[in-house]
Design a protein around this motif. Structure first.
Motif, PDB file in Angstrom:
ATOM      1  N   PRO A  79      76.753 -18.496  45.393  1.00  0.00           N
ATOM      2  CA  PRO A  79      76.626 -17.804  46.691  1.00  0.00           C
ATOM      3  C   PRO A  79      77.014 -18.737  47.834  1.00  0.00           C
ATOM      4  O   PRO A  79      76.916 -19.960  47.712  1.00  0.00           O
ATOM      5  CB  PRO A  79      75.133 -17.456  46.765  1.00  0.00           C
ATOM      6  CG  PRO A  79      74.553 -17.792  45.425  1.00  0.00           C
ATOM      7  CD  PRO A  79      75.440 -18.820  44.818  1.00  0.00           C
ATOM      8  N   LEU A  85      71.457 -14.478  49.856  1.00  0.00           N
ATOM      9  CA  LEU A  85      70.638 -15.343  49.012  1.00  0.00           C
ATOM     10  C   LEU A  85      69.397 -14.648  48.471  1.00  0.00           C
ATOM     11  O   LEU A  85      69.062 -14.785  47.288  1.00  0.00           O
ATOM     12  CB  LEU A  85      70.233 -16.601  49.789  1.00  0.00           C
ATOM     13  CG  LEU A  85      71.375 -17.524  50.214  1.00  0.00           C
ATOM     14  CD1 LEU A  85      70.834 -18.707  51.008  1.00  0.00           C
ATOM     15  CD2 LEU A  85      72.170 -18.011  49.021  1.00  0.00           C
ATOM     16  N   ALA A  89      68.508 -13.958  44.624  1.00  0.00           N
ATOM     17  CA  ALA A  89      67.336 -14.616  44.042  1.00  0.00           C
ATOM     18  C   ALA A  89      66.415 -13.606  43.367  1.00  0.00           C
ATOM     19  O   ALA A  89      65.880 -13.854  42.283  1.00  0.00           O
ATOM     20  CB  ALA A  89      66.584 -15.395  45.128  1.00  0.00           C
ATOM     21  N   LYS A  92      67.966 -12.539  39.990  1.00  0.00           N
ATOM     22  CA  LYS A  92      68.465 -13.651  39.172  1.00  0.00           C
ATOM     23  C   LYS A  92      68.240 -13.407  37.675  1.00  0.00           C
ATOM     24  O   LYS A  92      69.121 -13.648  36.848  1.00  0.00           O
ATOM     25  CB  LYS A  92      67.766 -14.934  39.621  1.00  0.00           C
ATOM     26  CG  LYS A  92      68.391 -16.217  39.134  1.00  0.00           C
ATOM     27  CD  LYS A  92      67.720 -17.401  39.837  1.00  0.00           C
ATOM     28  CE  LYS A  92      68.332 -18.720  39.419  1.00  0.00           C
ATOM     29  NZ  LYS A  92      67.735 -19.860  40.155  1.00  0.00           N
ATOM     30  N   VAL A 104      71.127 -20.159  42.751  1.00  0.00           N
ATOM     31  CA  VAL A 104      70.363 -19.823  43.953  1.00  0.00           C
ATOM     32  C   VAL A 104      68.923 -20.274  43.736  1.00  0.00           C
ATOM     33  O   VAL A 104      68.390 -20.204  42.615  1.00  0.00           O
ATOM     34  CB  VAL A 104      70.420 -18.307  44.257  1.00  0.00           C
ATOM     35  CG1 VAL A 104      69.756 -17.477  43.179  1.00  0.00           C
ATOM     36  CG2 VAL A 104      69.830 -17.997  45.629  1.00  0.00           C
ATOM     37  N   SER A 105      68.297 -20.762  44.779  1.00  0.00           N
ATOM     38  CA  SER A 105      66.917 -21.229  44.701  1.00  0.00           C
ATOM     39  C   SER A 105      65.966 -20.056  44.504  1.00  0.00           C
ATOM     40  O   SER A 105      66.360 -18.892  44.528  1.00  0.00           O
ATOM     41  CB  SER A 105      66.567 -22.015  45.965  1.00  0.00           C
ATOM     42  OG  SER A 105      67.364 -23.174  46.081  1.00  0.00           O
ATOM     43  N   VAL A 110      63.733 -19.465  49.187  1.00  0.00           N
ATOM     44  CA  VAL A 110      64.721 -18.781  50.037  1.00  0.00           C
ATOM     45  C   VAL A 110      64.014 -18.114  51.217  1.00  0.00           C
ATOM     46  O   VAL A 110      64.495 -18.169  52.358  1.00  0.00           O
ATOM     47  CB  VAL A 110      65.531 -17.749  49.228  1.00  0.00           C
ATOM     48  CG1 VAL A 110      66.361 -16.862  50.156  1.00  0.00           C
ATOM     49  CG2 VAL A 110      66.442 -18.455  48.231  1.00  0.00           C
ATOM     50  N   ARG A 266      72.179 -23.439  50.242  1.00  0.00           N
ATOM     51  CA  ARG A 266      73.511 -23.034  49.776  1.00  0.00           C
ATOM     52  C   ARG A 266      74.517 -24.100  50.210  1.00  0.00           C
ATOM     53  O   ARG A 266      74.175 -25.010  50.973  1.00  0.00           O
ATOM     54  CB  ARG A 266      73.913 -21.693  50.407  1.00  0.00           C
ATOM     55  CG  ARG A 266      73.858 -21.719  51.931  1.00  0.00           C
ATOM     56  CD  ARG A 266      74.506 -20.543  52.591  1.00  0.00           C
ATOM     57  NE  ARG A 266      74.307 -20.514  54.025  1.00  0.00           N
ATOM     58  CZ  ARG A 266      74.931 -21.273  54.914  1.00  0.00           C
ATOM     59  NH1 ARG A 266      75.813 -22.170  54.512  1.00  0.00           N
ATOM     60  NH2 ARG A 266      74.677 -21.165  56.203  1.00  0.00           N
TER      61      ARG A 266
END
Length: 322
Positions: A79, A85, A89, A92, A104-105, A110, A266
């Motif tokens: 991303p 995001l 997320a 995911k 992505v966290s 996020v 990101r």
């Protein structure tokens, strides 16, 4: 082992970096891109193939993205913009069930990054100073106003005197009223930080912001300074953080006081400087998530004082109709 870069836009340098590193590791592979209007995206022309997708807030965005990944044997998604995001997320695990990894966290982290009130609290909990926030009834000039959920410096204002403050500022509930950090006294740095699968910090590259255009660094220089050890001390582990994070700090020119500003989980627009300085986050992502390779301990062997001066270039498309 194809990969996909989302919201490609004008991120030509990022696409080139992933093509360069992926094809070294897997010669028969492709870097694909998606965008709302790929025919108007320079980065989409640089990628091996591009696809149109709805905007991230569209209810069909996730299904469209998933179908593209399945049909094109995509194993990894990168991303690039804040607005996608959270939805990525949250979904995911759906992609992971299909063998597709989104870099992505976590949802929790996020959400912290998307709300600048929460990221200020995060900094404070990690013993990092932040700019003082004022109430709407008790503030001191000069002020810096910015939306708590903003990006790309949109709706940011420097208010130096009472006459500059108007009803639009006072009535916009999203605006934070912050202490103004004088850039005659402070230097502004964006740090590219790499976090591995275990949420451990592996590299810090501070980039001094010399000139900004549209919220993105236009002129910048790498600097090995106090921010590196400061980050290792205070941000060595962040729950839920993976891949490249861009962390913004102000550093006092005389006493080296460091103030945390915000975090974007990101790749940032200025990441090409970090990559060209030798901090190869692109390669590390590919090795970690495609080849299950552990990243070595702290990497500091990147070029100091590397100056980046950006300029516009052209991509020409023949016989185009719009």
């Amino acid at each position: 082992m194809n990969i996909l870069i989302t919201s490609a836009g004008r991120r030509v340098s990022l696409v080139k970096a992933f093509k360069n590193e992926l094809k070294k590791l897997v010669p028969i592979s492709n870097v694909f891109t998606v965008d709302y209007e790929p025919e108007l995206s320079a980065a989409c022309y640089e990628s091996d193939k591009s696809f149109p997708v709805p905007k991230a807030e569209d209810l069909n965005y996730i299904d469209s993205l998933l179908n593209i990944c399945i049909e094109n044997d995509i194993k990894l998604i990168i991303p690039t913009i804040d607005t996608e995001l959270l939805v990525l997320a949250k979904n995911k695990n759906m992609f992971l069930d299909k063998g597709i990894i989104i870099i992505v966290s976590s949802v929790d982290f996020v959400l912290k990054c998307r709300d600048k009130h929460k990221i200020h609290d995060f900094f404070v909990k990690n013993n990092i100073q932040v700019a003082k926030e004022y109430s709407r009834s008790d503030y001191k000039f000069p002020l810096f106003l910015k939306p708590y959920d903003g990006s790309r410096s949109v709706d940011n204002f420097i208010i130096k005197r009472k006459e500059d403050l108007n009803s639009m500022h006072l009535e916009n509930e999203k605006l934070m009223f912050l202490e103004y950090l004088d850039q005659d006294l402070y230097e502004e740095f964006t740090c590219d930080m790499y976090y591995d699968k275990d949420n451990k910090l592996k590299c810090v590259v501070p980039r001094k912001r010399i000139e900004i255009r549209d919220g993105e660094v236009n002129k910048g220089i790498t600097k090995k300074n106090i921010i590196i050890d400061f980050s290792k001390k205070h941000l060595s582990h962040i729950n839920g953080a993976i891949g490249c994070l861009t962390v913004q700090f102000f550093k006092h020119k005389v006493n080296e006081q460091i103030i945390g500003i915000e975090i974007n989980p990101r790749f940032g627009g200025g990441f090409p400087l970090t990559y060209l300085a030798g901090a190869n986050y692109v390669k590390w992502i590919l090795e970690e998530y495609l080849f299950n390779k552990e990243i070595d301990e702290q990497f500091d062997c990147w070029k100091n004082n590397l100056l980046m001066l950006r300029y516009d270039n052209e991509i020409l498309v023949n016989d185009f109709e719009h």
